[in-house]
Enzyme design. Structure first.
Site, PDB file in Angstrom:
ATOM      1  N   PRO A 100       0.852  -1.279  -0.013  1.00 55.89           N
ATOM      2  CA  PRO A 100      -0.152   0.129  -0.046  1.00 55.89           C
ATOM      3  C   PRO A 100       0.919   1.381  -0.161  1.00 55.89           C
ATOM      4  CG  PRO A 100      -0.574  -1.501   1.763  1.00 55.89           C
ATOM      5  CD  PRO A 100       0.583  -2.050   1.270  1.00 55.89           C
ATOM      6  N   PRO A 101       0.180   2.414  -0.238  1.00 53.08           N
ATOM      7  CA  PRO A 101       0.986   3.518  -0.364  1.00 53.08           C
ATOM      8  C   PRO A 101       1.502   3.886   0.941  1.00 53.08           C
ATOM      9  CG  PRO A 101      -1.078   3.632  -1.573  1.00 53.08           C
ATOM     10  CD  PRO A 101      -0.911   2.676  -0.929  1.00 53.08           C
ATOM     11  N   THR A 137       4.204   2.966   3.009  1.00 57.76           N
ATOM     12  CA  THR A 137       4.513   1.823   3.646  1.00 57.76           C
ATOM     13  C   THR A 137       6.104   1.704   3.640  1.00 57.76           C
ATOM     14  OG1 THR A 137       4.435   0.225   1.796  1.00 57.76           O
ATOM     15  CG2 THR A 137       2.332   0.125   3.593  1.00 57.76           C
ATOM     16  N   LYS A 147       8.271   1.544   0.385  1.00 58.98           N
ATOM     17  CA  LYS A 147       8.958   1.079  -0.612  1.00 58.98           C
ATOM     18  C   LYS A 147      10.024   1.846  -1.126  1.00 58.98           C
ATOM     19  CE  LYS A 147       4.887   0.765  -2.827  1.00 58.98           C
ATOM     20  NZ  LYS A 147       3.967   1.256  -1.772  1.00 58.98           N
ATOM     21  N   HIS A 164     -27.188  10.804  18.018  1.00 58.01           N
ATOM     22  CA  HIS A 164     -26.758  10.017  16.913  1.00 58.01           C
ATOM     23  C   HIS A 164     -25.119   9.281  17.525  1.00 58.01           C
ATOM     24  CE1 HIS A 164     -25.835   8.859  12.611  1.00 58.01           C
ATOM     25  NE2 HIS A 164     -24.586   8.961  13.070  1.00 58.01           N
ATOM     26  N   GLU A 165     -24.352  10.233  18.001  1.00 61.61           N
ATOM     27  CA  GLU A 165     -22.944   9.850  18.420  1.00 61.61           C
ATOM     28  C   GLU A 165     -23.225   8.938  19.590  1.00 61.61           C
ATOM     29  OE1 GLU A 165     -20.599   9.884  16.573  1.00 61.61           O
ATOM     30  OE2 GLU A 165     -21.382  11.341  15.187  1.00 61.61           O
ATOM     31  N   HIS A 193     -23.857   5.510  18.571  1.00 60.02           N
ATOM     32  CA  HIS A 193     -22.756   4.572  18.419  1.00 60.02           C
ATOM     33  C   HIS A 193     -22.150   4.061  19.423  1.00 60.02           C
ATOM     34  CE1 HIS A 193     -23.085   5.216  13.947  1.00 60.02           C
ATOM     35  NE2 HIS A 193     -22.723   6.537  14.145  1.00 60.02           N
ATOM     36  N   ASP A 204     -22.029   6.166   7.405  1.00 58.47           N
ATOM     37  CA  ASP A 204     -22.312   4.813   8.426  1.00 58.47           C
ATOM     38  C   ASP A 204     -22.736   3.920   7.260  1.00 58.47           C
ATOM     39  OD1 ASP A 204     -21.321   6.195  10.614  1.00 58.47           O
ATOM     40  OD2 ASP A 204     -23.410   6.872  11.081  1.00 58.47           O
TER      41      ASP A 204
END
Length: 645
Positions: free
Chosen positions: A236-237, A239, A241, A458-459, A462, A533
């Site tokens: 992945p970008p 990481t 390389k 709402h929060e 969760h 969500d």
């Protein structure tokens, strides 16, 4: 003696530009010596000349080139006081007599008439002569100047065409087929080493072996081993390389050519293949050498998959040349190719085979131990507090790449500096993580009281659902302060799993739907606030059904194609009837978890309301606030929460 060292030849080399300069100086000197600039005759005016003429002081008047008059005085006139300063001077001795005065007149006819009438009236013996002067060297130089310019331009163009380097935009048209690779060798100071690469132990071991092979080839060739022709870094970008390649450039004592895959791409046909040939030609001349091609997917994409291109695709020609250079007739085995990409699925199979890229090194996102090592590397230049725990920071950043961790460290230093601190502490790093994950706080955003209440519930929904479910991620904090594009956010610390079971995915989906479920339970209304969500849940449910084969109705089937071939197809790998079944199964999974979230919140409606009230009052709540309302989580002992420090 035979063993005496030869003294180096310290004679200065003859520069052709010195010869050119000497020739130009000779021409200028000859021009100066043959011009009137060496003769220092006094200047006068036509009116003064006429006064001298009437006084009988002038012996001869010479009209030069019909525009200038040179005046020669008589011997008697030279004795007069007013003409004492008119004696000519010269840098070089000359046999001819030099004029005493010189001046320019206007119309020749009028000047002649005035002189002749004065001579006649005064009965003078003054002679009037005519002379034409020519500057032969000046005329010669002006004549050959166009030819000199043409020859100079021709020599310049020929040198630019034959030279290897393409210095500047002017030389690009003649060096367009030359490689743009940047060379790192013993004369280039590359300070990055393997010590600067934290984590990535397996990848470093593979890369270090290649470097060791170049340094000590006998160690491997004595057993019959051959040097690998190429190593492909995939991951992945962010990481590390390219960082690994920099470390190779710093560690290897061989020439290192670095360039990007896009450096081969040009609008002219055949340029990419020409640059590949030139690159490998340079590398073979300096072998043993290493070539590093970053973002190789720019030219290594599978052939025949780009439907928009014509029959003569420039990228395909470039790839064909690269394949030939890496493993073809006459291939030089002392050139190793390193390449990096995060799109290995689109690379051509001929490029990926053994003999071209013998090793494919997967550079994955760092785990918790590797993240701690990366933090220690990036914290070296930062003035941090003494009690800062890198283990705690590593636990707070699951899923972060090495580039993300470097960004966290830099952001924490900026936050600490903004607050006028002398050192960066734990809270600065937590704020930096929040800033990167959630975005910038927008405390001045205008929100109505009813909207703020809806966001709080709402929060809180969760937080409540995730607290009640065994496999949901443990909560870190909940906020209703707008960040980035979101009006509120809840931070969790997901467990780092290598495999995921269906019940774990379902619990995560249920927790994600807790926000909309809370709106339904409290207000009996829903809003658009659950967009992110729903997007997350839909992707997760689709992956369960179509990728991981976790649906009983669809069965143990997957429609995931790791080769990326389906990207270019126009047909689905399943029938319309199966598509309807997949859509229904995805919908059933999501609706079942939504109903489950509603039931959980209805059973704990009073605690949900209490939590929302605390959130409205404080705007930010943490794990401790939930423990006061709900009590200890019964699953904490099994999950081993990471926030107890």
């Amino acid at each position: 003696m035979a063993n005496e060292k030869k003294t180096p030849n310290k004679k200065p080399k003859l520069n052709p530009y010195w010869i050119y300069g000497a020739i130009i100086a000779i021409f200028i000197a000859m021009q100066l010596f043959n011009s009137n600039s060496l003769q220092d005759a006094s200047t006068t005016t036509p009116s003064e000349f006429m006064n001298y003429l009437r006084a009988g002081d002038i012996e001869t008047v010479e009209i030069v080139n019909k525009r200038e008059a040179e005046v020669f005085l008589t011997d008697e006139a030279l004795q007069k006081e007013e003409h004492k300063k008119s004696k000519p001077s010269t840098l070089l001795p000359t046999a001819s007599r030099l004029p005493n005065y010189s001046f320019e007149f206007g119309d020749l006819q009028n000047f002649e008439n005035d002189v002749k009438s004065t001579i006649k009236e005064q009965n003078l013996k003054t002679a009037v002569n005519y002379k034409t002067e020519q500057n032969l060297w000046g005329d010669f130089l002006i004549g050959i100047l166009p030819f000199i310019l043409l020859i100079g331009v021709w020599i310049f163009i020929m040198r630019r065409m034959s030279s290897g380097g393409g210095g500047g935009a002017g030389g690009q048209i003649f060096n367009i087929g030359k490689s743009k690779a940047k060379l790192f060798d013993q004369n280039t100071d590359v300070k990055t080493s393997f010590k600067d690469v934290a984590g990535l132990e397996g990848a470093k071991e593979e890369i270090q072996e290649i470097v060791d092979f170049l340094k000590n080839p006998e160690k491997y060739t004595s057993l019959g081993g051959k040097i690998p022709k190429g190593a492909l870094l995939v991951g992945p970008p962010g990481t590390g390389k390219t960082l690994l390649a920099k470390a190779v450039a710093g560690e290897a004592k061989v020439p290192f050519f670095s360039l990007s895959g896009s450096d081969f791409v040009e609008m002219f046909v055949g340029v990419g293949a020409s640059r590949v040939r030139d690159l490998f030609k340079q590398a073979k001349e300096k072998s043993p050498a290493i070539i590093f091609i970053d973002e190789i997917d720019a030219i290594g994409r599978a052939r025949g998959k780009n439907n928009m291109s014509g029959s003569n695709d420039e990228r395909e020609n470039t790839l064909n040349q690269l394949l030939t250079e890496m493993d073809g007739f006459g291939t030089n085995t002392n050139v190793i190719v390193l390449a990096a990409t995060n799109r290995a699925d689109v690379l051509d199979s001929a490029l990926m085979r053994a003999g071209r890229f013998d090793r494919q090194i997967f550079v994955d996102l760092p785990d918790i131990r590797e993240r701690q090592e990366i933090f220690e590397v990036h914290l070296k230049p930062i003035k941090k507090s003494e009690n800062l725990d890198t283990d705690f920071l590593a636990k707070q950043t699951p899923g972060f790449s090495g580039a993300d961790i470097a960004n966290v460290c830099n952001e924490a230093a900026l936050i600490a500096a903004r607050q006028g601190k002398k050192a960066v502490d734990k809270q600065d790093f937590l704020d930096a993580v929040d800033r990167i994950v959630g975005g910038l706080e927008k405390k001045n955003k205008i929100i109505t009281p009813s909207e703020k209440k809806a966001i709080a519930f709402h929060e809180a929904g969760h937080a409540t659902v995730s607290w009640m479910l065994e496999h949901a991620a443990p909560l870190v904090k909940v906020t209703i302060v707008p960040r980035g594009r979101s009006l509120g956010a809840a931070w969790y610390l997901p467990e780092e799993r290598l495999i995921v079971r269906p019940e774990q995915m379902l619990d995560e989906m249920c927790a994600a739907l807790g926000g909309r479920a809370a709106e339904k339970v409290i207000f009996n209304k829903i809003s658009t606030g659950a967009l992110s969500d729903l997007e997350k849940v839909t992707k997760q449910a689709r992956a369960m059904v179509t990728v991981y084969g976790l649906s009983d109705k669809v069965g143990n089937l997957t429609y995931y194609d790791s080769s990326g071939q389906n990207e270019y197809g126009f047909t689905k790998p399943y029938s319309e009837k199966t598509a309807e079944l997949i859509d229904k199964e995805i919908s059933d999974i999501i609706e079942a978890e939504y109903e489950r979230a509603i039931k959980l919140l209805e059973d704990n409606k009073d605690k949900l309301t209490e939590l929302a009230e605390v959130l409205l009052e404080k705007e930010v709540i943490f794990k401790d606030n939930l423990e006061k309302i709900f009590g200890k989580r019964p699953f904490d002992s099994e999950l081993k929460p990471l926030l107890d420090k």
